[in-house]
Design an enzyme around this catalytic site. Structure first.
Site, PDB file in Angstrom:
ATOM      1  CG  ASP A  29     103.885  19.899 115.622  1.00  0.00           C
ATOM      2  OD1 ASP A  29     103.447  20.722 114.769  1.00  0.00           O
ATOM      3  OD2 ASP A  29     103.584  19.029 116.559  1.00  0.00           O
ATOM      4  CG  LEU A  30     103.636  25.403 116.880  1.00  0.00           C
ATOM      5  CD1 LEU A  30     102.872  26.652 116.374  1.00  0.00           C
ATOM      6  CD2 LEU A  30     104.318  26.006 118.136  1.00  0.00           C
ATOM      7  CG  ASP A  31      98.490  22.259 117.009  1.00  0.00           C
ATOM      8  OD1 ASP A  31      98.674  23.210 117.552  1.00  0.00           O
ATOM      9  OD2 ASP A  31      97.624  22.211 116.040  1.00  0.00           O
ATOM     10  CD1 TRP A  91      96.010  19.272 116.768  1.00  0.00           C
ATOM     11  CD2 TRP A  91      94.123  18.084 116.748  1.00  0.00           C
ATOM     12  NE1 TRP A  91      96.329  17.835 116.289  1.00  0.00           N
ATOM     13  CE2 TRP A  91      95.190  17.370 116.002  1.00  0.00           C
ATOM     14  CE3 TRP A  91      92.688  17.886 116.721  1.00  0.00           C
ATOM     15  CZ2 TRP A  91      94.967  16.126 115.691  1.00  0.00           C
ATOM     16  CZ3 TRP A  91      92.250  16.627 116.273  1.00  0.00           C
ATOM     17  CH2 TRP A  91      93.315  15.742 115.861  1.00  0.00           C
ATOM     18  NE  ARG A  97     100.317  18.681 107.680  1.00  0.00           N
ATOM     19  CZ  ARG A  97     100.752  17.467 106.997  1.00  0.00           C
ATOM     20  NH1 ARG A  97     101.673  16.741 107.225  1.00  0.00           N
ATOM     21  NH2 ARG A  97      99.571  17.337 106.218  1.00  0.00           N
ATOM     22  CE  LYS A 110     104.489  20.134 110.579  1.00  0.00           C
ATOM     23  NZ  LYS A 110     104.542  19.912 112.098  1.00  0.00           N
ATOM     24  CG  ASP A 146     101.898  15.293 117.756  1.00  0.00           C
ATOM     25  OD1 ASP A 146     102.366  16.528 117.149  1.00  0.00           O
ATOM     26  OD2 ASP A 146     101.038  14.922 117.744  1.00  0.00           O
TER      27      ASP A 146
HETATM   28 MG   LIG Z   1     101.643  18.136 116.428  1.00  0.00          MG
END
Ligand SMILES: [Mg+2]
Length: 164
Positions: free
Chosen positions: A13-15, A22, A72, A102, A125
């Site tokens: 995931d990124l954020d 975010w 997302r 996801k 996370d």
């Molecule tokens: Mg995240």
């Protein structure tokens, strides 16, 4: 010696997994890389990532792992821009960045790469994403405080246990 089982793809995931914010909320585009080599937003706020992340991506890539991103976010162009400015594009073969469950992102990884779900390792996370993607048979790790070398090791160990 027991055979070392390695994931055929590792997805992040990124954020709040690779960076501590975010991208659609806490930073203001456009983003720019300054002469100091660091990335800033429109308000001259320094944009950070979790400390271990660049070294981790570099090592995994050098070790021959296939890497992917599943986000997302509501602002995919900004997320892609940050990955580019951080110079991470060279690490990620697959990027699925758009809103929604996801499960959709992982169905895309599966269909584009041909890699079975059981050979995938995923870090996120948010518990809701872990719960969803786990149903597919992917090994999932809840990275509650973002990625670190320790969390990566935990994930690789859990993958081994799931696949022995
Ligand atoms: Mg995240």
């Amino acid at each position: 010696m027991a055979q070392q089982m390695k994931p055929k793809i590792i997805v992040f995931d990124l954020d709040y997994t690779l960076w501590p914010f975010w991208v659609d909320t806490h930073v203001s585009p456009p983003f720019n890389k300054h002469k100091d080599g660091k990335v800033y937003d429109q308000d001259q706020q320094l944009i950070k990532y979790y400390t271990d992340v660049p070294g981790m991506l570099h090592k995994l890539h050098n070790d021959g792992y296939t890497l992917g991103v599943a986000s997302r976010t509501d602002t995919p162009p900004e997320a892609h821009k940050l990955m580019e400015l951080f110079d991470w594009d060279k690490y990620f073969r697959y990027k699925e960045v758009y809103p929604g469950n996801k499960i959709n992102h992982f169905q895309q990884f599966q269909s584009k790469s041909g890699i079975p779900y059981k050979d995938m390792l995923f870090f996120d996370d948010e518990i809701r994403n872990i719960v969803d993607v786990d149903k597919l048979g992917v090994t999932c790790i809840h990275a509650a405080d973002g990625m670190s070398n320790a969390v990566l090791t935990e994930g690789l160990q859990k993958f081994q246990m799931n696949n022995c």
